[in-house]
Design a protein around this motif. Sequence first.
Motif, PDB file in Angstrom:
ATOM      1  N   GLY A 193       0.778  -1.226   0.000  1.00  0.00           N
ATOM      2  CA  GLY A 193       0.000   0.000   0.000  1.00  0.00           C
ATOM      3  C   GLY A 193       0.811   1.278   0.000  1.00  0.00           C
ATOM      4  N   ARG A 194       2.121   1.191   0.086  1.00  0.00           N
ATOM      5  CA  ARG A 194       2.945   2.396   0.153  1.00  0.00           C
ATOM      6  C   ARG A 194       3.132   3.063  -1.206  1.00  0.00           C
ATOM      7  N   ALA A 195       3.270   2.269  -2.252  1.00  0.00           N
ATOM      8  CA  ALA A 195       3.512   2.831  -3.583  1.00  0.00           C
ATOM      9  C   ALA A 195       2.226   2.777  -4.402  1.00  0.00           C
ATOM     10  N   ALA A 196       1.980   3.829  -5.141  1.00  0.00           N
ATOM     11  CA  ALA A 196       0.772   3.872  -5.975  1.00  0.00           C
ATOM     12  C   ALA A 196       0.793   2.706  -6.957  1.00  0.00           C
ATOM     13  N   GLY A 197      -0.321   2.004  -7.034  1.00  0.00           N
ATOM     14  CA  GLY A 197      -0.448   0.918  -7.995  1.00  0.00           C
ATOM     15  C   GLY A 197       0.140  -0.401  -7.566  1.00  0.00           C
ATOM     16  N   ASP A 198       0.665  -0.511  -6.341  1.00  0.00           N
ATOM     17  CA  ASP A 198       1.271  -1.780  -5.954  1.00  0.00           C
ATOM     18  C   ASP A 198       0.253  -2.798  -5.439  1.00  0.00           C
ATOM     19  N   VAL A 199      -0.980  -2.369  -5.155  1.00  0.00           N
ATOM     20  CA  VAL A 199      -2.029  -3.267  -4.695  1.00  0.00           C
ATOM     21  C   VAL A 199      -3.050  -3.410  -5.814  1.00  0.00           C
ATOM     22  N   ARG A 200      -3.355  -4.652  -6.166  1.00  0.00           N
ATOM     23  CA  ARG A 200      -4.352  -4.896  -7.209  1.00  0.00           C
ATOM     24  C   ARG A 200      -5.688  -5.182  -6.550  1.00  0.00           C
ATOM     25  N   HIS A 201      -6.740  -4.549  -7.049  1.00  0.00           N
ATOM     26  CA  HIS A 201      -8.095  -4.687  -6.512  1.00  0.00           C
ATOM     27  C   HIS A 201      -8.956  -5.406  -7.541  1.00  0.00           C
ATOM     28  N   ILE A 202      -9.760  -6.349  -7.057  1.00  0.00           N
ATOM     29  CA  ILE A 202     -10.609  -7.129  -7.952  1.00  0.00           C
ATOM     30  C   ILE A 202     -11.992  -7.324  -7.328  1.00  0.00           C
ATOM     31  N   ALA A 203     -12.969  -7.520  -8.184  1.00  0.00           N
ATOM     32  CA  ALA A 203     -14.321  -7.861  -7.744  1.00  0.00           C
ATOM     33  C   ALA A 203     -14.569  -9.299  -8.142  1.00  0.00           C
ATOM     34  N   LEU A 204     -14.993 -10.092  -7.169  1.00  0.00           N
ATOM     35  CA  LEU A 204     -15.212 -11.519  -7.405  1.00  0.00           C
ATOM     36  C   LEU A 204     -16.454 -11.948  -6.647  1.00  0.00           C
ATOM     37  N   ALA A 205     -17.448 -12.405  -7.367  1.00  0.00           N
ATOM     38  CA  ALA A 205     -18.697 -12.895  -6.774  1.00  0.00           C
ATOM     39  C   ALA A 205     -19.323 -11.867  -5.832  1.00  0.00           C
ATOM     40  N   GLY A 206     -19.267 -10.595  -6.209  1.00  0.00           N
ATOM     41  CA  GLY A 206     -19.872  -9.537  -5.411  1.00  0.00           C
ATOM     42  C   GLY A 206     -19.006  -9.007  -4.286  1.00  0.00           C
TER      43      GLY A 206
ATOM     44  N   VAL B 113     -15.108  -7.505  -2.908  1.00  0.00           N
ATOM     45  CA  VAL B 113     -13.943  -6.779  -3.403  1.00  0.00           C
ATOM     46  C   VAL B 113     -12.725  -7.269  -2.621  1.00  0.00           C
ATOM     47  N   TYR B 114     -11.731  -7.761  -3.357  1.00  0.00           N
ATOM     48  CA  TYR B 114     -10.503  -8.276  -2.769  1.00  0.00           C
ATOM     49  C   TYR B 114      -9.340  -7.395  -3.224  1.00  0.00           C
ATOM     50  N   SER B 115      -8.409  -7.159  -2.304  1.00  0.00           N
ATOM     51  CA  SER B 115      -7.189  -6.413  -2.618  1.00  0.00           C
ATOM     52  C   SER B 115      -6.008  -7.319  -2.332  1.00  0.00           C
ATOM     53  N   ILE B 116      -5.187  -7.544  -3.332  1.00  0.00           N
ATOM     54  CA  ILE B 116      -4.017  -8.410  -3.163  1.00  0.00           C
ATOM     55  C   ILE B 116      -2.896  -7.558  -2.595  1.00  0.00           C
ATOM     56  N   LEU B 117      -2.670  -7.733  -1.296  1.00  0.00           N
ATOM     57  CA  LEU B 117      -1.678  -6.922  -0.589  1.00  0.00           C
ATOM     58  C   LEU B 117      -0.260  -7.430  -0.827  1.00  0.00           C
ATOM     59  N   ILE B 118      -0.087  -8.736  -0.693  1.00  0.00           N
ATOM     60  CA  ILE B 118       1.220  -9.370  -0.877  1.00  0.00           C
ATOM     61  C   ILE B 118       1.004 -10.570  -1.792  1.00  0.00           C
TER      62      ILE B 118
ATOM     63  N   ARG C 248     -11.189  -6.493 -12.619  1.00  0.00           N
ATOM     64  CA  ARG C 248     -10.370  -5.477 -11.959  1.00  0.00           C
ATOM     65  C   ARG C 248     -11.253  -4.293 -11.591  1.00  0.00           C
ATOM     66  N   VAL C 249     -10.996  -3.722 -10.413  1.00  0.00           N
ATOM     67  CA  VAL C 249     -11.678  -2.511  -9.975  1.00  0.00           C
ATOM     68  C   VAL C 249     -10.623  -1.525  -9.489  1.00  0.00           C
ATOM     69  N   GLU C 250     -11.031  -0.283  -9.320  1.00  0.00           N
ATOM     70  CA  GLU C 250     -10.103   0.809  -9.010  1.00  0.00           C
ATOM     71  C   GLU C 250      -9.548   0.768  -7.589  1.00  0.00           C
ATOM     72  N   SER C 251     -10.409   0.442  -6.601  1.00  0.00           N
ATOM     73  CA  SER C 251      -9.964   0.531  -5.210  1.00  0.00           C
ATOM     74  C   SER C 251     -10.814  -0.367  -4.318  1.00  0.00           C
ATOM     75  N   THR C 252     -10.464  -0.382  -3.041  1.00  0.00           N
ATOM     76  CA  THR C 252     -11.234  -1.171  -2.075  1.00  0.00           C
ATOM     77  C   THR C 252     -12.652  -0.646  -1.929  1.00  0.00           C
ATOM     78  N   ASP C 253     -12.862   0.621  -2.253  1.00  0.00           N
ATOM     79  CA  ASP C 253     -14.184   1.233  -2.140  1.00  0.00           C
ATOM     80  C   ASP C 253     -15.023   1.088  -3.405  1.00  0.00           C
ATOM     81  N   SER C 254     -14.479   0.439  -4.424  1.00  0.00           N
ATOM     82  CA  SER C 254     -15.212   0.273  -5.678  1.00  0.00           C
ATOM     83  C   SER C 254     -16.432  -0.610  -5.482  1.00  0.00           C
ATOM     84  N   VAL C 255     -17.454  -0.316  -6.241  1.00  0.00           N
ATOM     85  CA  VAL C 255     -18.650  -1.154  -6.267  1.00  0.00           C
ATOM     86  C   VAL C 255     -18.415  -2.214  -7.338  1.00  0.00           C
ATOM     87  N   PRO C 256     -18.595  -3.503  -6.989  1.00  0.00           N
ATOM     88  CA  PRO C 256     -18.412  -4.541  -8.012  1.00  0.00           C
ATOM     89  C   PRO C 256     -19.329  -4.283  -9.206  1.00  0.00           C
TER      90      PRO C 256
END
Length: 174
Positions: free
Chosen positions: A23-36, A38-43, A139-147
């Motif tokens: 989460g420190r660098a812009a774009g280093d966390v990928r956010h996805i919507a899956l089955a309604g 929202v998941y963020s791949i931190l590591i 793929r979604v923009e952020s953790t706050d994205s609506v699937p």
Amino acid sequence: MMASTADGAVPPDDPARQMVVAGRAAGDVRHIALAGNVYSILISGEQTSGRYCLIDMRIPPGGGPPPHRHDFEEMFTLLEGELEFIFRGESVRVGAGETVNIPANAPHFFRNVSEAPARMLCMCTPAGQEEYFLQVADRVESTDSVPPNLTEDEQRARRDKAADLAARYRTEIL
């Protein structure tokens, strides 16, 4: 168990491996919507030499995956909300501050049976689950994205793709 040399000594440091601060660098966390959800791949497994991955999961009321099993360990720490875990057919409710470990190969799933969103961290070891998710999710923009609001045909296509790729990622949808 920690890897060691034949004489039991701790192996030398591998300077090719780097510390990761998610989460420190812009774009280093990928956010996805899956089955309604929202998941963020931190590591990712790429960052841990395949040892584990860490995923921040946000599960809306009524959300959760279908029943499944896989040949890797999965650990969930609930940060907010309340979930029901079904493990080998038995149900247990879990609240914020509690951790659940799912052993490899055991059938399980979870559901948000409360009226409020839930959030948890999921660690899979070894890694690989995050790659499966990236293959089948949107793929979604952020953790706050609506699937995305998928049509029935789009939902079916996602389920079919997940089923087709499951064995490649050591997973079985039940």
